[in-house]
Design a protein around this motif. Structure first.
Motif, PDB file in Angstrom:
ATOM      1  N   LEU A  84      -9.763  28.414  84.781  1.00 31.71           N
ATOM      2  CA  LEU A  84      -8.329  28.491  84.496  1.00 31.71           C
ATOM      3  C   LEU A  84      -7.620  27.153  84.630  1.00 31.71           C
ATOM      4  O   LEU A  84      -6.699  26.857  83.872  1.00 31.71           O
ATOM      5  N   ALA A  85      -8.016  26.356  85.605  1.00 33.52           N
ATOM      6  CA  ALA A  85      -7.272  25.128  85.898  1.00 33.52           C
ATOM      7  C   ALA A  85      -7.950  23.871  85.402  1.00 33.52           C
ATOM      8  O   ALA A  85      -7.316  22.840  85.290  1.00 33.52           O
ATOM      9  N   GLY A  86      -9.240  23.908  85.118  1.00 35.94           N
ATOM     10  CA  GLY A  86      -9.932  22.716  84.648  1.00 35.94           C
ATOM     11  C   GLY A  86     -10.386  21.832  85.788  1.00 35.94           C
ATOM     12  O   GLY A  86     -11.451  22.029  86.342  1.00 35.94           O
ATOM     13  N   ASP A  87      -9.551  20.895  86.194  1.00 35.86           N
ATOM     14  CA  ASP A  87      -9.884  19.930  87.238  1.00 35.86           C
ATOM     15  C   ASP A  87      -9.524  20.518  88.598  1.00 35.86           C
ATOM     16  O   ASP A  87      -8.340  20.659  88.927  1.00 35.86           O
ATOM     17  N   VAL A  88     -10.544  20.886  89.398  1.00 39.37           N
ATOM     18  CA  VAL A  88     -10.322  21.530  90.693  1.00 39.37           C
ATOM     19  C   VAL A  88     -11.196  20.862  91.744  1.00 39.37           C
ATOM     20  O   VAL A  88     -12.340  20.511  91.468  1.00 39.37           O
ATOM     21  N   THR A 144       2.370  26.306  77.251  1.00 36.39           N
ATOM     22  CA  THR A 144       2.366  27.519  76.437  1.00 36.39           C
ATOM     23  C   THR A 144       2.373  28.740  77.353  1.00 36.39           C
ATOM     24  O   THR A 144       2.073  28.640  78.547  1.00 36.39           O
ATOM     25  N   ILE A 145       2.670  29.887  76.781  1.00 37.44           N
ATOM     26  CA  ILE A 145       2.659  31.134  77.556  1.00 37.44           C
ATOM     27  C   ILE A 145       1.286  31.350  78.187  1.00 37.44           C
ATOM     28  O   ILE A 145       1.182  31.725  79.364  1.00 37.44           O
ATOM     29  N   ASP A 146       0.215  31.109  77.436  1.00 37.05           N
ATOM     30  CA  ASP A 146      -1.140  31.279  77.971  1.00 37.05           C
ATOM     31  C   ASP A 146      -1.426  30.298  79.100  1.00 37.05           C
ATOM     32  O   ASP A 146      -2.045  30.661  80.106  1.00 37.05           O
ATOM     33  N   GLU A 147      -0.980  29.053  78.958  1.00 43.05           N
ATOM     34  CA  GLU A 147      -1.187  28.057  80.013  1.00 43.05           C
ATOM     35  C   GLU A 147      -0.409  28.422  81.274  1.00 43.05           C
ATOM     36  O   GLU A 147      -0.904  28.248  82.394  1.00 43.05           O
ATOM     37  N   ILE A 148       0.791  28.949  81.097  1.00 42.95           N
ATOM     38  CA  ILE A 148       1.592  29.372  82.251  1.00 42.95           C
ATOM     39  C   ILE A 148       0.877  30.495  82.991  1.00 42.95           C
ATOM     40  O   ILE A 148       0.763  30.463  84.221  1.00 42.95           O
ATOM     41  N   GLU A 149       0.374  31.469  82.245  1.00 41.80           N
ATOM     42  CA  GLU A 149      -0.328  32.586  82.887  1.00 41.80           C
ATOM     43  C   GLU A 149      -1.613  32.105  83.568  1.00 41.80           C
ATOM     44  O   GLU A 149      -1.933  32.548  84.668  1.00 41.80           O
ATOM     45  N   ASP A 150      -2.341  31.190  82.923  1.00 42.07           N
ATOM     46  CA  ASP A 150      -3.544  30.619  83.552  1.00 42.07           C
ATOM     47  C   ASP A 150      -3.193  29.932  84.871  1.00 42.07           C
ATOM     48  O   ASP A 150      -3.906  30.092  85.873  1.00 42.07           O
ATOM     49  N   LEU A 151      -2.117  29.165  84.883  1.00 41.04           N
ATOM     50  CA  LEU A 151      -1.697  28.480  86.117  1.00 41.04           C
ATOM     51  C   LEU A 151      -1.290  29.470  87.199  1.00 41.04           C
ATOM     52  O   LEU A 151      -1.627  29.291  88.374  1.00 41.04           O
ATOM     53  N   ARG A 152      -0.565  30.499  86.827  1.00 39.51           N
ATOM     54  CA  ARG A 152      -0.159  31.518  87.808  1.00 39.51           C
ATOM     55  C   ARG A 152      -1.383  32.154  88.467  1.00 39.51           C
ATOM     56  O   ARG A 152      -1.443  32.296  89.681  1.00 39.51           O
TER      57      ARG A 152
END
Length: 143
Positions: free
Chosen positions: A113-117, A47-55
């Motif tokens: 933002l990424a969850g598993d880190v 999703t757009i939100d997931e893309i921004e979170d990953l960036r």
């Protein structure tokens, strides 16, 4: 997407695709990684939100690595792509061979933002931060 490389996998399962980008360990080049992150995540229908979170997560991980990187070092970013998730690893040689503080604000932002880190230091003092972001599922199945 053209497969640029493959990882070891089970004999009957296809190896996930991966993309590696090597850059000077300098913040001036992070826009390249942000753009690549967004393009690869969009290809996986994040999703757009997931893309921004990953960036933002990739940017935060790079900031944590770069502050410890040796001058004139190289930053390696590896994106492993499977149908349900993207795993991103950011690695550079360090001056002191220590991982980032896990109680810092930057680490908290990254994990939110990424969850598993996770972060690790290799025997040759390379710091790696690895994160895995799974796509949102709709109705119990990946869309």
């Amino acid at each position: 997407m053209t497969q640029l490389g493959a990882l070891d996998g089970a004999a009957n399962s296809p190896a996930p695709d991966f993309v590696e980008i090597r850059l000077p360990a300098d913040g001036a080049f992070l826009s390249v990684l942000r753009t690549a992150t967004a393009a690869l995540a969009a290809r996986l229908n994040f999703t757009i939100d997931e893309i921004e979170d990953l960036r933002i997560a990739v940017d935060e991980a790079c900031a944590l690595v770069l502050v410890k990187a040796v001058p004139e070092g190289e930053l390696l970013c590896r994106f492993v792509i499977d149908p349900a998730a993207m795993t991103v690893s950011v690695t550079a040689p360090t001056r002191d061979g220590t991982p980032p503080a896990r109680d810092s604000f930057a680490w908290m932002v990254l994990t939110a933002l990424a969850g598993d880190v996770d972060a690790s230091i290799s025997a040759d003092q390379h710091l790696s931060i690895r994160m895995r972001k799974e796509r949102t599922t709709i109705g119990g199945a990946n869309s």
